[in-house]
Scaffold this active site. Structure first.
Site, PDB file in Angstrom:
ATOM      1  N   SER A 154      21.856 -39.884 -38.717  1.00  0.00           N
ATOM      2  CA  SER A 154      22.607 -40.764 -38.178  1.00  0.00           C
ATOM      3  C   SER A 154      22.214 -42.008 -38.200  1.00  0.00           C
ATOM      4  O   SER A 154      21.003 -42.208 -38.100  1.00  0.00           O
ATOM      5  CB  SER A 154      21.835 -40.053 -36.403  1.00  0.00           C
ATOM      6  OG  SER A 154      22.774 -40.975 -35.745  1.00  0.00           O
ATOM      7  N   LYS A 180      26.016 -39.837 -40.947  1.00  0.00           N
ATOM      8  CA  LYS A 180      27.077 -40.430 -38.839  1.00  0.00           C
ATOM      9  C   LYS A 180      26.479 -41.606 -38.726  1.00  0.00           C
ATOM     10  O   LYS A 180      25.293 -41.800 -38.811  1.00  0.00           O
ATOM     11  CB  LYS A 180      26.470 -39.590 -37.621  1.00  0.00           C
ATOM     12  CG  LYS A 180      26.676 -39.267 -36.335  1.00  0.00           C
ATOM     13  CD  LYS A 180      26.098 -38.590 -35.384  1.00  0.00           C
ATOM     14  CE  LYS A 180      26.011 -39.038 -34.230  1.00  0.00           C
ATOM     15  NZ  LYS A 180      25.139 -37.683 -33.613  1.00  0.00           N
ATOM     16  N   LEU A 181      27.661 -42.391 -38.252  1.00  0.00           N
ATOM     17  CA  LEU A 181      27.237 -43.860 -38.054  1.00  0.00           C
ATOM     18  C   LEU A 181      27.931 -44.321 -36.162  1.00  0.00           C
ATOM     19  O   LEU A 181      28.544 -43.022 -36.065  1.00  0.00           O
ATOM     20  CB  LEU A 181      28.443 -44.736 -38.281  1.00  0.00           C
ATOM     21  CG  LEU A 181      28.695 -44.665 -40.016  1.00  0.00           C
ATOM     22  CD1 LEU A 181      29.942 -45.066 -40.505  1.00  0.00           C
ATOM     23  CD2 LEU A 181      26.982 -44.888 -40.401  1.00  0.00           C
ATOM     24  N   LYS A 182      26.737 -44.340 -35.540  1.00  0.00           N
ATOM     25  CA  LYS A 182      26.904 -45.326 -34.030  1.00  0.00           C
ATOM     26  C   LYS A 182      28.304 -45.881 -35.067  1.00  0.00           C
ATOM     27  O   LYS A 182      27.859 -47.459 -34.888  1.00  0.00           O
ATOM     28  CB  LYS A 182      25.858 -45.623 -33.861  1.00  0.00           C
ATOM     29  CG  LYS A 182      24.832 -44.512 -33.599  1.00  0.00           C
ATOM     30  CD  LYS A 182      24.450 -43.621 -32.724  1.00  0.00           C
ATOM     31  CE  LYS A 182      24.098 -42.273 -32.844  1.00  0.00           C
ATOM     32  NZ  LYS A 182      24.127 -40.967 -31.398  1.00  0.00           N
ATOM     33  N   ASP A 208      29.312 -41.759 -34.081  1.00  0.00           N
ATOM     34  CA  ASP A 208      29.766 -41.372 -32.435  1.00  0.00           C
ATOM     35  C   ASP A 208      29.250 -42.601 -31.767  1.00  0.00           C
ATOM     36  O   ASP A 208      28.650 -43.726 -32.582  1.00  0.00           O
ATOM     37  CB  ASP A 208      27.955 -40.826 -32.719  1.00  0.00           C
ATOM     38  CG  ASP A 208      27.521 -40.415 -31.611  1.00  0.00           C
ATOM     39  OD1 ASP A 208      28.234 -40.324 -30.807  1.00  0.00           O
ATOM     40  OD2 ASP A 208      26.192 -39.813 -31.300  1.00  0.00           O
ATOM     41  N   ASN A 210      28.744 -42.502 -28.388  1.00  0.00           N
ATOM     42  CA  ASN A 210      27.662 -42.354 -26.611  1.00  0.00           C
ATOM     43  C   ASN A 210      29.023 -42.849 -26.184  1.00  0.00           C
ATOM     44  O   ASN A 210      28.439 -43.690 -24.978  1.00  0.00           O
ATOM     45  CB  ASN A 210      26.654 -43.367 -27.700  1.00  0.00           C
ATOM     46  CG  ASN A 210      26.048 -42.376 -28.308  1.00  0.00           C
ATOM     47  OD1 ASN A 210      25.633 -42.738 -29.350  1.00  0.00           O
ATOM     48  ND2 ASN A 210      25.050 -40.989 -27.536  1.00  0.00           N
ATOM     49  N   GLU A 233      32.676 -38.089 -32.281  1.00  0.00           N
ATOM     50  CA  GLU A 233      31.503 -37.705 -31.199  1.00  0.00           C
ATOM     51  C   GLU A 233      31.946 -38.626 -29.991  1.00  0.00           C
ATOM     52  O   GLU A 233      31.353 -40.151 -30.193  1.00  0.00           O
ATOM     53  CB  GLU A 233      30.132 -37.528 -32.098  1.00  0.00           C
ATOM     54  CG  GLU A 233      29.251 -37.014 -30.718  1.00  0.00           C
ATOM     55  CD  GLU A 233      27.811 -37.529 -31.536  1.00  0.00           C
ATOM     56  OE1 GLU A 233      27.728 -37.288 -33.211  1.00  0.00           O
ATOM     57  OE2 GLU A 233      26.670 -36.660 -31.129  1.00  0.00           O
ATOM     58  N   ASP A 258      29.587 -34.270 -27.040  1.00  0.00           N
ATOM     59  CA  ASP A 258      27.874 -34.269 -27.095  1.00  0.00           C
ATOM     60  C   ASP A 258      27.364 -34.422 -25.486  1.00  0.00           C
ATOM     61  O   ASP A 258      27.553 -33.350 -24.894  1.00  0.00           O
ATOM     62  CB  ASP A 258      27.632 -35.313 -27.611  1.00  0.00           C
ATOM     63  CG  ASP A 258      25.644 -35.581 -27.560  1.00  0.00           C
ATOM     64  OD1 ASP A 258      25.371 -34.580 -27.120  1.00  0.00           O
ATOM     65  OD2 ASP A 258      25.612 -36.639 -27.912  1.00  0.00           O
ATOM     66  N   LYS A 282      23.205 -29.670 -28.263  1.00  0.00           N
ATOM     67  CA  LYS A 282      21.641 -30.021 -28.571  1.00  0.00           C
ATOM     68  C   LYS A 282      20.845 -29.493 -26.964  1.00  0.00           C
ATOM     69  O   LYS A 282      21.532 -29.737 -26.007  1.00  0.00           O
ATOM     70  CB  LYS A 282      21.651 -31.544 -27.404  1.00  0.00           C
ATOM     71  CG  LYS A 282      22.829 -32.519 -28.413  1.00  0.00           C
ATOM     72  CD  LYS A 282      21.383 -33.565 -28.504  1.00  0.00           C
ATOM     73  CE  LYS A 282      22.288 -35.006 -29.437  1.00  0.00           C
ATOM     74  NZ  LYS A 282      22.727 -35.959 -28.873  1.00  0.00           N
ATOM     75  N   GLY A 310      20.614 -34.215 -32.114  1.00  0.00           N
ATOM     76  CA  GLY A 310      19.076 -34.031 -32.832  1.00  0.00           C
ATOM     77  C   GLY A 310      19.095 -35.360 -31.126  1.00  0.00           C
ATOM     78  O   GLY A 310      19.547 -36.247 -31.278  1.00  0.00           O
TER      79      GLY A 310
HETATM   80  C1  NPQ Z   1      22.959 -38.533 -30.206  1.00  0.00           C
HETATM   81  N1  NPQ Z   1      21.438 -39.312 -31.229  1.00  0.00           N
HETATM   82  O1  NPQ Z   1      23.703 -37.879 -30.625  1.00  0.00           O
HETATM   83  C2  NPQ Z   1      22.024 -38.783 -29.965  1.00  0.00           C
HETATM   84  C3  NPQ Z   1      21.481 -40.262 -28.753  1.00  0.00           C
HETATM   85  C4  NPQ Z   1      19.840 -40.316 -28.847  1.00  0.00           C
HETATM   86  C5  NPQ Z   1      20.692 -38.792 -33.356  1.00  0.00           C
HETATM   87  O2  NPQ Z   1      22.279 -39.626 -32.997  1.00  0.00           O
HETATM   88  C6  NPQ Z   1      15.954 -43.693 -29.091  1.00  0.00           C
HETATM   89  C7  NPQ Z   1      17.040 -44.454 -28.805  1.00  0.00           C
HETATM   90  C8  NPQ Z   1      16.405 -42.484 -28.732  1.00  0.00           C
HETATM   91  C9  NPQ Z   1      18.264 -43.786 -28.828  1.00  0.00           C
HETATM   92  C10 NPQ Z   1      17.796 -40.728 -28.856  1.00  0.00           C
HETATM   93  C11 NPQ Z   1      21.305 -39.538 -32.028  1.00  0.00           C
HETATM   94  C12 NPQ Z   1      17.552 -41.657 -28.980  1.00  0.00           C
HETATM   95  C13 NPQ Z   1      18.558 -42.841 -29.171  1.00  0.00           C
HETATM   96  C14 NPQ Z   1      19.540 -40.345 -29.224  1.00  0.00           C
HETATM   97  C15 NPQ Z   1      19.810 -42.106 -29.165  1.00  0.00           C
HETATM   98  O3  NPQ Z   1      24.141 -39.290 -29.169  1.00  0.00           O
HETATM   99 MG    MG Z   2      25.765 -38.342 -29.682  1.00  0.00          MG
END
Ligand code: NPQ
Ligand code: MG
Length: 389
Positions: A154, A180-182, A208, A210, A233, A258, A282, A310
């Site tokens: 990620s 995976k790109l945020k 993703d 969020n 996502e 998610d 998760k 994760g």
């Molecule tokens: C998700 N995880 O899938 C989460 C979001 C997540 C691996 O992308 C510190 C800062 C802890 C940001 C734990 C991944 C975090 C965080 C999880 C983001 O949405």
């Molecule tokens: Mg996510």
């Protein structure tokens, strides 16, 4: 997964709070993090093995709470989870002379509304202790069929496309088989297109958000269809399941949930609504590994692909995730990367590594790793040490 385990008489439970420095800041649509503030549980109890003529052995088990420092990703956050565990969950399990069994922890904690991350951490620690007593691995108990699992990574948000490309290239060089790109509004189409250009058409790519978009963003997000992504996502707020169903009809790229998935029941409903074409499971977010297996089972039955998400876990949660992701319905690579993706030093003695793009599923008893107690003590403190009353 349902073979019975020796039950546990709890002796005491320690809550450790540790501060894990991140190797690089991790930026998502809800903020930037430089350090992971983690709640770790250690339970100590006596396991009674009926097969061994009622013989009793002292065992320990470890659990990790995935709640973040602030309630920005989920309503739960680590101080709140700690409070719920100490004041509402543990008293239930420590009262009277009852033994505990991970399979019953969910039901026994049912009087507390919500708080899946807190409940999941407790169930995990108890399950680990029971599995160590039975000399069985997490993976074997949950029903794993794979010995190694493909490893995805990620990648956080970058303002500058060049910085993003440099980061992605580094992970490709490390061998990650899926990127995976945020994303967030303003850092999406162009950024993702540049990465697709860099990695070529063959490397699996997904995004993703969020929850950073709104129902009216369908036309905008449909521009991602040209980039051949595995999935988008959680584009919309977690409550907006109907919005995701409408988006799924508007956008060709599969919609993956998610944050919206907090239990097997919500997952079943989201699938029926057409809002969940792929599921990011998760274990923490759904109340534990046992509920995660139930979601895996129902998704498999309904033909919905799943992958294991994760939460920047330490080696404790990372090892358990690897065991879960080895179940047969996990047909997409998950966010289980090497510990070194996030941490220079892990709190387990044998951290998760990536080899040829894969993570080996631990096979030793319980989580499969020992905890580096000295390092845990160095970067953390014992917030509570609780014994039965
Ligand atoms: C998700 N995880 O899938 C989460 C979001 C997540 C691996 O992308 C510190 C800062 C802890 C940001 C734990 C991944 C975090 C965080 C999880 C983001 O949405
Ligand atoms: Mg996510």
């Amino acid at each position: 997964m349902h073979s019975p385990l020796p039950h546990l008489r709890l002796r005491h439970v320690e809550l450790h709070r540790i501060a894990m420095p991140l190797v690089v800041p991790f930026r998502t649509s809800f903020g930037v993090e430089r350090e992971r503030d983690v709640l770790i549980l250690r339970v100590v109890g006596d396991a009674t093995d009926a097969d061994a003529g009622g013989e009793t052995t002292e065992v320990e088990g470890w659990g990790e709470c995935v709640a973040l420092a602030e309630p920005t990703y989920s309503p739960e956050y680590v101080d709140g989870a700690q409070d719920v565990i100490v004041r509402h969950l543990l008293p239930t399990l420590l009262s009277g002379s009852d033994t505990v069994d991970a399979a019953e922890v969910g039901a026994r904690l049912g009087h507390v509304h919500g708080h899946p991350m807190a409940k999941g951490a407790l169930e995990m620690a108890i399950l680990d202790a029971q599995l160590r007593a039975a000399d069985r691995s997490f993976a074997a108990h949950l029903g794993a069929t794979a010995e190694r699992i493909p490893s995805g990574v990620s990648v956080g948000i970058f303002d500058e496309i060049d910085d993003l490309l440099a980061a992605v290239q580094g992970y490709v060089d490390d061998g990650y088989v899926r990127i995976k790109l945020k994303i967030e509004p303003g850092r999406d189409i162009e950024h993702v297109a540049a990465v697709r250009e860099l990695i070529g058409p063959a490397t699996p790519l997904q995004v993703d958000a969020n929850t950073a978009y709104r129902r009216t963003d369908g036309e905008h997000l449909a521009r991602l269809d040209a980039l051949d992504l595995l999935l988008i996502e959680q584009p919309l707020p977690e409550e907006d399941v109907l919005g995701h169903a409408r988006l799924a009809a508007e956008v060709e790229t599969p919609i993956c949930l998610d944050e919206s998935l907090v239990s097997a029941d919500t997952t079943a409903d989201a699938i029926e609504l057409g809002a969940c074409e792929v599921a990011n499971i998760k274990p923490g977010g759904v109340g534990g590994y046992l509920e995660a297996v139930r979601i895996h089972d129902l998704c498999r039955e309904r033909g919905v692909p799943v992958w294991c998400g994760g939460m920047l876990e330490t080696g404790i949660g990372r090892a358990a995730n690897a065991g879960l992701a080895a179940l047969p319905g996990f047909t997409l690579p998950g966010d289980i990367s090497a510990s070194t993706r996030f941490y220079a030093r892990d709190i387990v003695t044998d951290p998760i590594t990536i080899d040829d793009g894969h993570v080996t599923v631990p096979t030793a008893a319980g989580l499969g790793f020992e905890i580096d107690r000295a390092y845990v003590a160095e970067i953390g403190r014992i917030a509570h040490d609780i014994s039965p009353t």
